[in-house]
Enzyme design. Structure first.
Site, PDB file in Angstrom:
ATOM      1  CG  ASN A   2    -103.039 -31.292 -68.767  1.00  0.00           C
ATOM      2  OD1 ASN A   2    -102.935 -30.561 -69.761  1.00  0.00           O
ATOM      3  ND2 ASN A   2    -102.935 -32.605 -68.855  1.00  0.00           N
ATOM      4  CB  CYS A   3     -99.269 -33.340 -64.583  1.00  0.00           C
ATOM      5  SG  CYS A   3    -100.196 -33.483 -63.046  1.00  0.00           S
ATOM      6  CG  MET A   4     -99.701 -38.347 -66.366  1.00  0.00           C
ATOM      7  SD  MET A   4    -100.204 -38.724 -68.049  1.00  0.00           S
ATOM      8  CE  MET A   4    -100.995 -40.315 -67.806  1.00  0.00           C
ATOM      9  NE  ARG A  60    -100.957 -33.818 -58.432  1.00  0.00           N
ATOM     10  CZ  ARG A  60     -99.960 -33.778 -57.567  1.00  0.00           C
ATOM     11  NH1 ARG A  60     -99.274 -32.653 -57.418  1.00  0.00           N
ATOM     12  NH2 ARG A  60     -99.640 -34.836 -56.848  1.00  0.00           N
TER      13      ARG A  60
END
Length: 474
Positions: free
Chosen positions: A28-30, A32
């Site tokens: 994951n990113c911030m 997504r």
């Protein structure tokens, strides 16, 4: 949507991306959930219609499901648990699928390279935001309360305590980047951290600050540890590649003993002889380019106007090394507030769509659900749920952002350059206390607030005039 991501939603997503056997990676990113897939043809793009999903981005080998900040991390953790319980696909079948996807992956090599920056820097972003907020709040209090640098007492001590986190982060940032970069490029993280530390050490025996390395030249050749983050990224990539080559020829019994040893010796030699000077030249060139763009109003407008497109294609993380270079050269990140105008333009566009939509339409409901995150700097819900599906409002949102960037560029051109006090941080209204300039924090906050207002109004006007014609407003 509940605070916890429902297992029913995750199971549905898992089914629609081709099942657990089609998942190559989960992260994951911030905002997504990022699922690497073996075969993108098995992915159902209608995932975006699921309740709780704010959007979907598809690439040749990855599915990015937009949940929003906080939720993306919980979704990735829960999805990893689901995958841990799922049956694993046959290795031969995976190999066959990888072969079929090789050509498609090659066509998006630049995008995949830029995606590496997400792997390297995304784990650091919460720390950037926390340290930047603490520094911004402390600076704002010191400005309003007229607390001088040499003041004594409880309040000055508290403010210095709030500032120390930012100092610690940026003093040793290269080591964190080196660790993450080496892992991202397929190597051992600690090797990357050790190589990165070479850029942090001092090589002047008479210096009164820093950490002296114990020698001032490399076998008679001068050492110039310039380049900072740029050099560290190059060195970490070289370290990972060298480690892979050494490991191919190293007997298993000697792997733990000698692989890292040989890797460090070779990489450090390259770092002192080639990478440090090269990184320094690249660092200076990149800083010069973006500093001149930042001081050019038209350049600022172009950067702000195109940033939403970079977000859509998932390559916006490629700007992070530029942020770090600007922090080193200017003392603040002058590019970040310019790019933040893109999100403000989108807020204005969304408000125009809300105004033109029918009172009980689905569009109004979508805008209500996404506008608060947009005001606070989280743009994906507005991008994928409101503007991008209707295209024209997306274009007018970009124009609104360009107007905000032009405003900030004009103010800088007239003598008040400003920027973020950290390499990375939140955008939107949350970023106000993080703004700084040579003239102080309050003028910087005023310029940033003015840019946001210009972008809001411009996005609203452009969308009202040009972004609602022949557009579904239901």
């Amino acid at each position: 949507m509940a605070k916890e991501i429902s297992s029913e939603l995750l199971n549905t997503i898992l089914t629609r991306v081709g099942g657990p056997g089609n998942i190559a990676s989960c992260g994951n990113c911030m905002t997504r959930l990022r699922l690497g897939v073996h075969d993108s043809s098995l992915v159902d793009p209608d995932i975006k219609t699921l309740e709780g999903v704010k959007g979907v981005i598809l690439t040749s080998d990855q599915v990015q499901v937009v949940f929003g900040p906080g939720k993306a991390h919980r979704a990735a953790k829960a999805m990893s648990e689901l995958l841990g319980e799922a049956p694993v696909q046959d290795a031969a079948e995976i190999a066959a699928q990888n072969k079929r996807q090789l050509k498609a992956r090659q066509t998006s090599g630049v995008q995949q390279f830029l995606a590496k920056f997400a792997t390297i820097f995304t784990p650091l972003i919460p720390g950037f935001i926390a340290a930047g907020l603490l520094l911004g709040i402390a600076t704002l209090i010191a400005t309003v309360m007229h607390v001088t640098a040499d003041a004594q007492g409880t309040l000055p001590d508290a403010l210095n305590f709030m500032k120390v986190f930012s100092k610690g982060l940026f003093t040793f940032l290269v080591i964190l980047v080196g660790y993450n970069a080496a892992q991202a490029f397929g190597g051992t993280g600690v090797n990357g951290a050790i190589i990165a530390a070479l850029f942090l050490l001092g090589y002047n025996p008479t210096a009164t600050t820093g950490y002296y390395a114990g020698f001032h030249d490399f076998f008679g050749l001068p050492i110039d540890p310039r380049g900072n983050i740029i050099g560290v990224l190059i060195a970490a990539w070289a370290c990972a590649r060298i480690e892979g080559m050494v490991r191919r020829f190293m007997p298993d019994d000697l792997d733990m003993l000698l692989t890292s040893l040989i890797t460090l010796l070779i990489t450090a030699t390259l770092a002192y002889l080639i990478i440090m000077p090269l990184g320094g030249w690249l660092f200076e060139g990149m800083s010069w380019l973006f500093m001149h763009l930042n001081s050019n109003p038209l350049g600022c407008a172009v950067l702000a106007g195109l940033f939403l497109i970079a977000v859509v294609f998932g390559v916006h993380q490629g700007f992070i090394p530029v942020y770090l270079a600007l922090m080193d050269s200017q003392g603040f990140n002058s590019l970040f507030p310019i790019l933040s105008m893109a999100g403000a333009g989108q807020v204005g566009a969304a408000l125009a769509l809300y105004w033109r939509a029918q009172p009980h339409s689905a569009l109004r409901s979508q805008v209500r659900g996404a506008i608060i995150p947009g005001l606070l700097g989280v743009g994906e819900p507005l991008i994928y749920g409101v503007t991008l599906p209707r295209m024209k409002p997306f274009v007018t949102a970009c124009l609104g952002g360009a107007a905000g960037g032009l405003f900030i560029g004009l103010i800088a051109w007239w003598g008040l350059p400003m920027g973020l006090n950290s390499a990375f941080g939140p955008s939107g209204l949350v970023a106000l206390p993080l703004m700084t300039s040579a003239q102080g924090i309050l003028p910087a906050m005023a310029v940033y607030a003015g840019g946001i207002l210009v972008a809001w109004v411009s996005g609203f006007i452009f969308t009202t005039l040009f972004g609602c014609r022949n557009v579904n407003l239901d």
